[in-house]
Design a protein around this motif. Structure first.
Motif, PDB file in Angstrom:
ATOM      1  N   ILE A 257     -12.018  12.083 -14.874  1.00 44.29           N
ATOM      2  CA  ILE A 257     -10.619  12.518 -14.876  1.00 44.29           C
ATOM      3  C   ILE A 257     -10.434  13.658 -15.870  1.00 44.29           C
ATOM      4  CG2 ILE A 257      -8.287  11.824 -15.568  1.00 44.29           C
ATOM      5  CD1 ILE A 257      -8.916   9.076 -14.399  1.00 44.29           C
ATOM      6  N   LEU A 258     -11.048  13.529 -17.046  1.00 40.55           N
ATOM      7  CA  LEU A 258     -10.876  14.573 -18.059  1.00 40.55           C
ATOM      8  C   LEU A 258     -11.546  15.880 -17.623  1.00 40.55           C
ATOM      9  CD1 LEU A 258     -11.182  12.544 -21.362  1.00 40.55           C
ATOM     10  CD2 LEU A 258      -9.138  13.397 -20.226  1.00 40.55           C
ATOM     11  N   ILE A 259     -12.694  15.758 -16.967  1.00 43.49           N
ATOM     12  CA  ILE A 259     -13.356  16.976 -16.479  1.00 43.49           C
ATOM     13  C   ILE A 259     -12.464  17.689 -15.473  1.00 43.49           C
ATOM     14  CG2 ILE A 259     -15.265  17.827 -15.067  1.00 43.49           C
ATOM     15  CD1 ILE A 259     -17.023  15.741 -16.359  1.00 43.49           C
ATOM     16  N   VAL A 260     -11.913  16.904 -14.535  1.00 39.98           N
ATOM     17  CA  VAL A 260     -11.063  17.504 -13.511  1.00 39.98           C
ATOM     18  C   VAL A 260      -9.827  18.130 -14.153  1.00 39.98           C
ATOM     19  CG1 VAL A 260      -9.613  16.980 -11.531  1.00 39.98           C
ATOM     20  CG2 VAL A 260     -11.918  16.072 -11.647  1.00 39.98           C
ATOM     21  N   THR A 261      -9.285  17.463 -15.182  1.00 37.69           N
ATOM     22  CA  THR A 261      -8.137  18.039 -15.885  1.00 37.69           C
ATOM     23  C   THR A 261      -8.499  19.395 -16.474  1.00 37.69           C
ATOM     24  OG1 THR A 261      -7.570  15.788 -16.507  1.00 37.69           O
ATOM     25  CG2 THR A 261      -6.359  17.529 -17.592  1.00 37.69           C
TER      26      THR A 261
ATOM     27  N   LEU B  35     -15.861  16.364  -6.817  1.00 36.21           N
ATOM     28  CA  LEU B  35     -16.235  15.383  -7.837  1.00 36.21           C
ATOM     29  C   LEU B  35     -15.576  14.039  -7.563  1.00 36.21           C
ATOM     30  CD1 LEU B  35     -16.324  16.956 -11.394  1.00 36.21           C
ATOM     31  CD2 LEU B  35     -18.184  16.103  -9.996  1.00 36.21           C
ATOM     32  N   PHE B  36     -14.254  14.092  -7.314  1.00 33.49           N
ATOM     33  CA  PHE B  36     -13.529  12.848  -7.061  1.00 33.49           C
ATOM     34  C   PHE B  36     -13.995  12.190  -5.765  1.00 33.49           C
ATOM     35  CE2 PHE B  36      -9.694  13.484  -9.938  1.00 33.49           C
ATOM     36  CZ  PHE B  36      -9.986  12.356 -10.659  1.00 33.49           C
ATOM     37  N   LEU B  37     -14.101  13.024  -4.713  1.00 32.67           N
ATOM     38  CA  LEU B  37     -14.529  12.468  -3.425  1.00 32.67           C
ATOM     39  C   LEU B  37     -15.924  11.874  -3.542  1.00 32.67           C
ATOM     40  CD1 LEU B  37     -13.306  15.081  -0.796  1.00 32.67           C
ATOM     41  CD2 LEU B  37     -12.547  12.733  -1.053  1.00 32.67           C
ATOM     42  N   GLY B  38     -16.789  12.600  -4.271  1.00 32.36           N
ATOM     43  CA  GLY B  38     -18.155  12.133  -4.437  1.00 32.36           C
ATOM     44  C   GLY B  38     -18.196  10.791  -5.145  1.00 32.36           C
ATOM     45  N   LEU B  39     -17.336  10.663  -6.134  1.00 34.75           N
ATOM     46  CA  LEU B  39     -17.283   9.418  -6.901  1.00 34.75           C
ATOM     47  C   LEU B  39     -16.895   8.246  -5.994  1.00 34.75           C
ATOM     48  CD1 LEU B  39     -17.522   8.448  -9.807  1.00 34.75           C
ATOM     49  CD2 LEU B  39     -15.059   8.675  -9.981  1.00 34.75           C
ATOM     50  N   GLY B 317     -18.016  28.362  -1.544  1.00 33.22           N
ATOM     51  CA  GLY B 317     -19.435  28.499  -1.863  1.00 33.22           C
ATOM     52  C   GLY B 317     -19.679  28.310  -3.354  1.00 33.22           C
ATOM     53  N   LEU B 318     -18.877  29.033  -4.148  1.00 28.32           N
ATOM     54  CA  LEU B 318     -19.026  28.923  -5.607  1.00 28.32           C
ATOM     55  C   LEU B 318     -18.780  27.493  -6.065  1.00 28.32           C
ATOM     56  CD1 LEU B 318     -17.100  32.108  -6.824  1.00 28.32           C
ATOM     57  CD2 LEU B 318     -19.555  31.651  -7.000  1.00 28.32           C
ATOM     58  N   GLY B 319     -17.688  26.914  -5.549  1.00 30.03           N
ATOM     59  CA  GLY B 319     -17.293  25.571  -5.971  1.00 30.03           C
ATOM     60  C   GLY B 319     -18.325  24.532  -5.587  1.00 30.03           C
ATOM     61  N   ALA B 320     -18.838  24.633  -4.361  1.00 29.41           N
ATOM     62  CA  ALA B 320     -19.805  23.641  -3.889  1.00 29.41           C
ATOM     63  C   ALA B 320     -21.057  23.682  -4.751  1.00 29.41           C
ATOM     64  CB  ALA B 320     -20.139  23.895  -2.430  1.00 29.41           C
ATOM     65  N   ALA B 321     -21.522  24.916  -5.018  1.00 20.97           N
ATOM     66  CA  ALA B 321     -22.730  25.052  -5.835  1.00 20.97           C
ATOM     67  C   ALA B 321     -22.480  24.468  -7.228  1.00 20.97           C
ATOM     68  CB  ALA B 321     -23.128  26.517  -5.930  1.00 20.97           C
ATOM     69  N   ALA B 322     -21.318  24.806  -7.800  1.00 25.33           N
ATOM     70  CA  ALA B 322     -21.010  24.327  -9.147  1.00 25.33           C
ATOM     71  C   ALA B 322     -20.882  22.809  -9.180  1.00 25.33           C
ATOM     72  CB  ALA B 322     -19.731  24.968  -9.654  1.00 25.33           C
ATOM     73  N   SER B 323     -20.278  22.233  -8.139  1.00 24.48           N
ATOM     74  CA  SER B 323     -20.077  20.782  -8.188  1.00 24.48           C
ATOM     75  C   SER B 323     -21.403  20.043  -8.035  1.00 24.48           C
ATOM     76  CB  SER B 323     -19.076  20.327  -7.133  1.00 24.48           C
ATOM     77  OG  SER B 323     -19.539  20.614  -5.861  1.00 24.48           O
ATOM     78  N   TYR B 324     -22.311  20.641  -7.265  1.00 21.35           N
ATOM     79  CA  TYR B 324     -23.644  20.039  -7.183  1.00 21.35           C
ATOM     80  C   TYR B 324     -24.283  19.985  -8.560  1.00 21.35           C
ATOM     81  CZ  TYR B 324     -25.669  18.705  -2.756  1.00 21.35           C
ATOM     82  OH  TYR B 324     -26.005  17.997  -1.646  1.00 21.35           O
ATOM     83  N   LEU B 326     -22.810  20.258 -11.466  1.00 23.45           N
ATOM     84  CA  LEU B 326     -22.033  19.441 -12.396  1.00 23.45           C
ATOM     85  C   LEU B 326     -22.310  17.954 -12.192  1.00 23.45           C
ATOM     86  CD1 LEU B 326     -20.016  20.040 -14.602  1.00 23.45           C
ATOM     87  CD2 LEU B 326     -18.176  19.689 -12.982  1.00 23.45           C
ATOM     88  N   SER B 327     -22.412  17.540 -10.925  1.00 24.76           N
ATOM     89  CA  SER B 327     -22.639  16.113 -10.682  1.00 24.76           C
ATOM     90  C   SER B 327     -24.030  15.714 -11.159  1.00 24.76           C
ATOM     91  CB  SER B 327     -22.433  15.764  -9.212  1.00 24.76           C
ATOM     92  OG  SER B 327     -23.406  16.387  -8.416  1.00 24.76           O
TER      93      SER B 327
END
Lengths: 388, 392
Positions: A257-261, B35-39, B317-324, B326-327
Motif C-alpha cells: 500500500i505504501l509503495i503504491v501511495t 502490483l495490487f492485481l498481482g498480489l 510498456g514502461l509500467g509493465a517492465a517496471a512492475s516486473y 519491482l515485484s
C-alpha cells in the motif's frame, strides 16, 4: 498579493486544461488519502491500546489452544488485578452457514463492566446485558453493516461448537470500529449441555485489567509463573503487544500500500509539471514582453509558481474532502474483513489529511519549480527572438 | 485516405518531455495496478491451486474450515470403507484423516504468527499428490519430527532443515521441506497426526478427512451419502470448492483494487487529455493544412486517437517492465507476503505479476488512451479548415 488577479486570470485562460489538471491532482490526492487511511486504522488501533492496563492471557502454544476456565478465577484473585474476564471464540456465522463475517465471543457478562470501563456502552444496556441469558452486545460497525436495531433477534450458527444460538441484541458498543459481538458464556454452556456434552470447561483467552499501570509487568510474570508446568502454560502480553502481533501478518500488505501511495504521489508531480511546462511554453512571448517592460525574474518566477501552487492546493483540498466522504461510504460497505482487519477501517486521521494536503501543495509546487525557473531565467532578447 | 501511422508516432516523438511525462503518469498507474492485481491473484492462485477436483473434504456440519471441525474415530472408520473411494496399489483406500491446529510460530523478525500445522498419516502424500518432499525426508511417526512447506522454511525461527522449531508444547526437529506446486500447503507444517493430537490434547483425534474419489460419478455419490448420513452429521465438499470459498476473502480486496484502478485511471486519462489538447492547439495550422489537402475528418480523428493510444502503449510498456522489476525486488526484499486467512492462519504468498494482471493493466491503459484521446481528437477533426489556416 497585487499579482493575485493576474495569477487567477492565467489559470482561467485555458479552463479545460485547468480543470483537467486540477481533476487529475484531486483524484491522486483522493487515492493517497484513501491508501493512507488503511495503515492509519491499524496505527490508531494500536495507539489507542498503548495507555490501558489490560493484559491478554492466552495459552503459550497459541490462541486456538484452550485454557481451563477455572484459571480465570485464579487470575482474578491475584493481587493487583482489578478485574478479569474470560472470552471464548464462538465462530458464529450469520445468514450464510459456515462464513464468519464478524468476530463473536462468549464472555462472562458480569465482568465486562470492570474489565472494559473505557468502552462506550450505555449503563442501562450493560444492565440488560447482565440480566438476560440470551443478550448480546454488538459493536457499532457490525450493527451498521447489518442495519440491526437494539431489540432485534438474530441467530448465529457456530462453526466451532455444534450449536446454533438465538440472541437478543440489548445494546451496542458505540465505537464505529468495533466489529465484535459478545454474549453470555453460560448461555453457550447450557446449550452444549443440552446436546449431552460436558459443557464449556475451557476458555480461549482471559483479559485482565491491572489496577496499577506500574504493576502490569509484575502481574504478567506472576500469571505465567502460576501456570508453569500445568496443562496449559500461559503467555501474557499487554493488549497493545497482543494486537500488534495479531495483525503482524498485515505488514506485507501495508508495504505494498505504501509503495503504491508513493507511485501515485509521483503521478501528481508528473501531471503538475506537465501542465506547468505547457503553460510556460505557450506564454513565452508574453513572458518576454513582461520582462521587457521591467518585471523582475523573481516576480515572474513567483507568479508562475503561484499558479501551480493555487491549482494544486485547490485540487488537494477538494481531494481530501472527497476522500473523507468516500471513506465513510467504504466503511459501511466493506465492514470487517479478515483479509484487511483494521486496515478496513479506512480511518481518516488528522495525519492522513495533513499528508494529503502536504502532497498536493509541496509536490505540486516542486513540480512547478523547474519550468518556472527556466522561464524566469531566459534572457529577454532570447525569448523575444523566439516570438518574433 | 487515412494519415500514415508514422504521422501519429512521429508526433509523439516531437515533444519528448511532454510525451514522456504523460506516458510516465500512465506507467505509474500501470505499476500501481499490476502490483495490487498481482498480489490478489497470487493469493487466489495459492488457495485455488490447493484443491484437487478428485478430492473431497469431509468436516463436521457447519464448520467453515478444518481448523474448526472435529471428527470422531468411528466416523473416520466408517467412511474409510464407503464405496467409490480410490485405492492404492495395496488396495488400501485413499482416505487421509487429518488434524489441524494453528499454534504460534516465532517469526525471524521477532513477531509471531499462527501457522497451520496438519497432523497426517503416511497416506496423506498419496491423497495430496502435489506435495513432494524436495529436501530431506518425510517425518517418522512418534519421533517428534516435522516436515515444513517452502513458505514456512526460513520464515520462522528454526524452521529449516536440520534445525528444531518450537510450537505447541514442545520442540520438533525439521527433517524435510516440501513443495506443493505453489499452493497453500506450502504455508503449512506437517507432522504425525497422533503426536499432534497428544500435544494439542484434542478430545477428537481428527478434525477432518480428505479422500480421493475413484471417479466423478463416485464423487457425487459419496458427497450425497456423507451429507445425508444422519449418524455423524458430516458435510462433504469437493476440495476445489473448499479452497475457492476460502479465496473469497480476497474478493473484498478486488473491489478495493478495482476502485483504486478507476480513480487512478480517470486521473491519468485527464493527464493524457491535457497533453493531447495541447498538441491539437499547437498544431492547429497543420491540421488546417491537412484538411485543405483533402484529408477527411475521420482521418484526422483517427490520427490523433492513435497518437493518444501510442502514448498509452508507451506508458503501459514502461509500467509493465517496471512492475516486473519491482515485484521481483519486493519478493527478494520481503520474501513472501503474509496474509491472515479467514481461518486465522497465515498464508505466505509469493508475489508474482502474471499475464492476467498485465492484461488487466493493459485494458486500463487502453481505456485511458481512448478516453483521454477522444476529446482532443474530436476537437482536431472538427476544426474549420479556413479558421485553422488563418492562424498560420
Amino acid at each position: 498579493m497585487k499579482y493575485a488577479g493576474l495569477v487567477l486570470a492565467n489559470l482561467g485562460r485555458n479552463k479545460l486544461r485547468t480543470v483537467l489538471t486540477g481533476g487529475a491532482i484531486m483524484l491522486a490526492v483522493v487515492l493517497v488519502c484513501l491508501l493512507l487511511t488503511m495503515p492509519a486504522g491499524l496505527d490508531a488501533l494500536l495507539d489507542a491500546l498503548a495507555s490501558n492496563t489490560r493484559i491478554s492471557v492466552h495459552n503459550k502454544a497459541g490462541i486456538v489452544y484452550p485454557m481451563p476456565h477455572a484459571f480465570t478465577r485464579k487470575v482474578r484473585q491475584l493481587d493487583g488485578v482489578a478485574a478479569a474476564v474470560s472470552t471464548t471464540w464462538f465462530g458464529g456465522a450469520y445468514e450464510e452457514a459456515g462464513r464468519v463475517t464478524f468476530p463473536n465471543f462468549a464472555v462472562e457478562v458480569e465482568h465486562i463492566r470492570a474489565v472494559y470501563p473505557d468502552y462506550p456502552i450505555a449503563p442501562e444496556q450493560l444492565a440488560d446485558f447482565e440480566r438476560y441469558r440470551d443478550a448480546a452486545l454488538v459493536g457499532r460497525q457490525t450493527m451498521q453493516k447489518y442495519r440491526w436495531r437494539i431489540g432485534e433477534r438474530i441467530t448465529l450458527r457456530s462453526t466451532v461448537w455444534p450449536v446454533d444460538l438465538d440472541f437478543r441484541i440489548v445494546g451496542e458498543i458505540a465505537d464505529e470500529h468495533a466489529p465484535y459481538l459478545w454474549f453470555n458464556r453460560e448461555y453457550l454452556d447450557q446449550a452444549l449441555r443440552a446436546t449431552g456434552r460436558p459443557g464449556l470447561g475451557i476458555t480461549g483467552m482471559i483479559w485482565a485489567r491491572a489496577s496499577d499501570p506500574n504493576r502490569v509487568n509484575a502481574i504478567m510474570r506472576e500469571i505465567d509463573d502460576m501456570s508453569r508446568n500445568s496443562e496449559a502454560e500461559t503467555a501474557c502480553e499487554t493488549e497493545k503487544s497482543f494486537f500488534s502481533n495479531f495483525f503482524g501478518s498485515l505488514q506485507g500488505l501495508v508495504t505494498i500500500i505504501l509503495i503504491v501511495t508513493g507511485l501515485v504521489t509521483l503521478c501528481i508531480v508528473f501531471i503538475a509539471a506537465n501542465t506547468a511546462s505547457m503553460a510556460v511554453r505557450e506564454r513565452s512571448g508574453e513572458l518576454a514582453v513582461l520582462k521587457a517592460i521591467g518585471f523582475g525574474r523573481r516576480v515572474i518566477f513567483g507568479m508562475l509558481l503561484a499558479e501551480t501552487a493555487v491549482l494544486s492546493v485547490v485540487a488537494g483540498v477538494t481531494g481530501v474532502l472527497v476522500a473523507v466522504g468516500l471513506t465513510r461510504a467504504l466503511r459501511v460497505f466493506a465492514g470487517w474483513s479478515p483479509a484487511l482487519g483494521p486496515l478496513g477501517n479506512f480511518l481518516v486521521t488528522p495525519t492522513v489529511i495533513v499528508d494529503g494536503l502536504f502532497v498536493s501543495l509541496v509536490v505540486g509546487m516542486l513540480a512547478g519549480v523547474v519550468p518556472s525557473a527556466g522561464a524566469a531565467r531566459k534572457s529577454v532578447v532570447q525569448a523575444l527572438h523566439e516570438v518574433f | 485516405m487515412p494519415l500514415p501511422l508514422s504521422y501519429s508516432l512521429r508526433n509523439v516523438r516531437a515533444r519528448p518531455t511532454r510525451s514522456a511525462m504523460t506516458a510516465g503518469v500512465i506507467a505509474l498507474v500501470v505499476i500501481a495496478c499490476t502490483l495490487f492485481l498481482g498480489l490478489i491473484s497470487s493469493l487466489k492462485r495459492t488457495l485455488v491451486t490447493s484443491g484437487d477436483p478428485r478430492n473431497l473434504v469431509v468436516m463436521r456440519k457447519g464448520s467453515d474450515n478444518d481448523g474448526a471441525s472435529q471428527i470422531s474415530l468411528a466416523a473416520y472408520q466408517a467412511i474409510r470403507y464407503f464405496d467409490g473411494i480410490a485405492r492404492d496399489e495395496h488396495d488400501r483406500p485413499l482416505v487421509s484423516p487429518e488434524l489441524v491446529v494453528q499454534p504460534f510460530f516465532r517469526t525471524r523478525a521477532g513477531g509471531r504468527e499462527n501457522v497451520l500445522v496438519r497432523g497426517v498419516e503416511p497416506v496423506a502424500l498419496q491423497v495430496h499428490d502435489t506435495v513432494r518432499i524436495v529436501a530431506g525426508r518425510m517425518f517418522a511417526p512418534s519421533a517428534h519430527e516435522v516436515v515444513v512447506g517452502r513458505g514456512v522454511a526460513g520464515r520462522y525461527a528454526g524452521a529449516e532443515l536440520g534445525n528444531t522449531v518450537e510450537f505447541g508444547r514442545g520442540q520438533w526437529r525439521v527433517v524435510g521441506v516440501f513443495d506443493a506446486g505453489g499452493s497453500s500447503f506450502e504455508s503449512e507444517v506437517w507432522v504425525d497426526a497422533r503426536e499432534l493430537g497428544n500435544d494439542a490434547k484434542r478430545v477428537y483425534p481428527y478434525s477432518g478427512i480428505r479422500l480421493r474419489t475413484a471417479s466423478a460419478a463416485d464423487r457425487q455419490r459419496l458427497e450425497d451419502r456423507i451429507d445425508n448420513d444422519p449418524k455423524y452429521a458430516l458435510d462433504a465438499q469437493p476440495e476445489t470448492e473448499y479452497y475457492a470459498r476460502q479465496s473469497e476473502s480476497a474478493n473484498s480486496l478486488y473491489v478495493l483494487v478495482v476502485g483504486i484502478a478507476i480513480l487512478a485511471g480517470v486521473g491519468a486519462g485527464f493527464g493524457a487529455s491535457n497533453t493531447m489538447y495541447a498538441a491539437v492547439q499547437a498544431r492547429t495550422a497543420e491540421i488546417g493544412t491537412l484538411r485543405a489537402l483533402g484529408f477527411s475528418r475521420g482521418a484526422i480523428l483517427a490520427a490523433f486517437q492513435i497518437e493518444a493510444l501510442a502514448l498509452a502503449g508507451l506508458g503501459f510498456g514502461l509500467g509493465a517492465a517496471a512492475s516486473y522489476g519491482l515485484s521481483a525486488l519486493l519478493a527478494a526484499a520481503v520474501g513472501g507476503i503474509a496474509f491472515g486467512a479467514s481461518t486465522f492462519t497465515t498464508n505466505v504468498v509469493a508475489l508474482r505479476v502474471g499475464a492476467a494482471d498485465l492484461i488487466g493493466a493493459l485494458v486500463l491503459a487502453v481505456v485511458i488512451g481512448v478516453c483521454g484521446g477522444v476529446g482532443p481528437a474530436w476537437r482536431a477533426a472538427h476544426l474549420r479548415p479556413i479558421e485553422a489556416l488563418r492562424k498560420a
